[in-house]
Design a protein around this motif. Structure first.
Motif, short mmCIF file in Angstrom:
data_model
loop_
_atom_site.label_atom_id
_atom_site.label_comp_id
_atom_site.label_asym_id
_atom_site.label_seq_id
_atom_site.Cartn_x
_atom_site.Cartn_y
_atom_site.Cartn_z
N HIS A 146 8.85 -16.32 0.57
CA HIS A 146 7.97 -15.34 1.21
C HIS A 146 8.68 -14.76 2.42
CE1 HIS A 146 4.36 -16.16 -1.07
NE2 HIS A 146 4.32 -17.43 -0.68
N ILE A 147 8.34 -13.53 2.74
CA ILE A 147 8.72 -12.94 4.02
C ILE A 147 7.49 -13.01 4.90
CG2 ILE A 147 9.20 -10.74 5.20
CD1 ILE A 147 11.70 -11.85 3.98
N MET A 148 7.70 -13.47 6.13
CA MET A 148 6.62 -13.49 7.12
C MET A 148 7.04 -12.60 8.29
SD MET A 148 5.29 -17.44 7.12
CE MET A 148 3.63 -17.04 7.72
N THR A 149 6.04 -11.97 8.90
CA THR A 149 6.29 -11.13 10.08
C THR A 149 5.26 -11.46 11.16
OG1 THR A 149 4.90 -9.34 9.24
CG2 THR A 149 7.25 -9.24 8.69
N ASN A 150 5.57 -11.09 12.38
CA ASN A 150 4.67 -11.34 13.49
C ASN A 150 3.62 -10.23 13.59
OD1 ASN A 150 6.57 -9.43 14.34
ND2 ASN A 150 6.48 -10.08 16.47
N THR A 151 3.03 -9.91 12.47
CA THR A 151 1.95 -8.93 12.38
C THR A 151 0.78 -9.58 11.67
OG1 THR A 151 2.77 -8.09 10.27
CG2 THR A 151 3.54 -6.97 12.26
N GLN A 152 -0.41 -9.10 11.93
CA GLN A 152 -1.58 -9.65 11.26
C GLN A 152 -1.93 -8.89 9.99
OE1 GLN A 152 -3.08 -12.65 12.08
NE2 GLN A 152 -1.16 -12.63 13.20
N LYS A 153 -1.36 -7.72 9.83
CA LYS A 153 -1.60 -6.91 8.64
C LYS A 153 -0.28 -6.70 7.92
CE LYS A 153 -5.45 -4.37 10.64
NZ LYS A 153 -5.98 -3.07 11.01
N PRO A 154 -0.35 -6.43 6.63
CA PRO A 154 0.90 -6.14 5.92
C PRO A 154 1.59 -4.91 6.50
CG PRO A 154 -0.90 -6.51 4.37
CD PRO A 154 -1.51 -6.43 5.74
N ILE A 155 2.91 -4.98 6.54
CA ILE A 155 3.64 -3.79 6.96
C ILE A 155 3.71 -2.83 5.79
CG2 ILE A 155 4.96 -4.95 8.78
CD1 ILE A 155 7.31 -5.16 6.90
N ASN A 156 3.96 -1.60 6.08
CA ASN A 156 4.09 -0.57 5.06
C ASN A 156 5.15 -0.97 4.04
OD1 ASN A 156 5.77 1.85 4.18
ND2 ASN A 156 3.91 2.86 4.91
N LYS A 157 4.88 -0.75 2.76
CA LYS A 157 5.82 -1.17 1.70
C LYS A 157 7.18 -0.49 1.84
CE LYS A 157 6.19 -2.00 -3.27
NZ LYS A 157 6.99 -3.18 -3.21
N VAL A 158 7.21 0.77 2.24
CA VAL A 158 8.48 1.46 2.42
C VAL A 158 9.27 0.80 3.54
CG1 VAL A 158 9.56 3.65 3.10
CG2 VAL A 158 7.63 3.65 1.50
N LYS A 159 8.60 0.48 4.65
CA LYS A 159 9.25 -0.20 5.77
C LYS A 159 9.74 -1.58 5.34
CE LYS A 159 10.35 -0.88 10.10
NZ LYS A 159 11.53 -0.24 10.64
#
Length: 176
Positions: A146-159
């Protein structure tokens, strides 16, 4: 006090970093340590030691790309775990106001579930897109993660796809 300091040329720091790196990550999730040191000399990768006051307690290997930070490896020595050291490291990184990206194993056993829970408690979320970690050595297989990010919402798929392309090309493929 938890501090993050760049790895120096002191033999004790290099040995601590190598030992913890090799103990904490299976061979398919890490490079040969001599290559890690070679990459570090190019300034692409920042190898850091985590100190609790004057005591070396962990490692943080991180790539700073323009739009995001990529944590390649974060580990705390076993005898210093459960003291919120890694949480304090993540807090410090978050002060840079950058997207932070990391890979985490799938929740297959208790340890991998605890790792995911740890990052979620520290404001990271699993991105909903498929991810296969490139191999550290040419000819080896990709690993589903999995990729995890320090965001609470999914990042844009293109990004997301832009980030993955940068990681694959600059972190993995460049050093085969």
């Amino acid at each position: 006090m938890i501090t993050i300091k760049k790895l120096s040329q002191k033999q004790e720091e290099i040995q601590f970093s190598k030992d913890l790196y090799e103990k904490s990550f299976p061979i398919e999730e890490r490079r040969d340590f001599s290559l890690v040191l070679d990459i570090y000399k190019t300034d692409l990768l920042s190898l850091n030691l985590i100190y609790d006051n004057e005591t070396m307690v962990g490692i943080l290997n991180i790539w700073d790309f323009n739009d995001f930070l990529y944590i390649e490896h974060l580990a705390v020595s076993e005898q210093y775990r459960n003291r919120k050291i890694a949480s304090k490291v993540l807090e410090q990184l978050n002060t840079q106001n950058k997207l932070i990206v990391l890979e985490v194993e799938l929740p297959r056993d208790e340890l991998s579930k605890r790792r995911i829970d740890f990052y979620q408690r520290n404001s990271f979320s699993i991105q909903p897109y498929p991810y296969f970690q490139p191999p550290y050595r040419k000819g080896e297989e990709r690993i589903k993660m999995h990729i995890m990010t320090n965001t609470q919402k999914p990042i844009n798929k293109v990004k997301y796809e832009e980030i993955i392309t940068i990681i694959e090309k600059k972190v993995y493929e460049k050093f085969w």
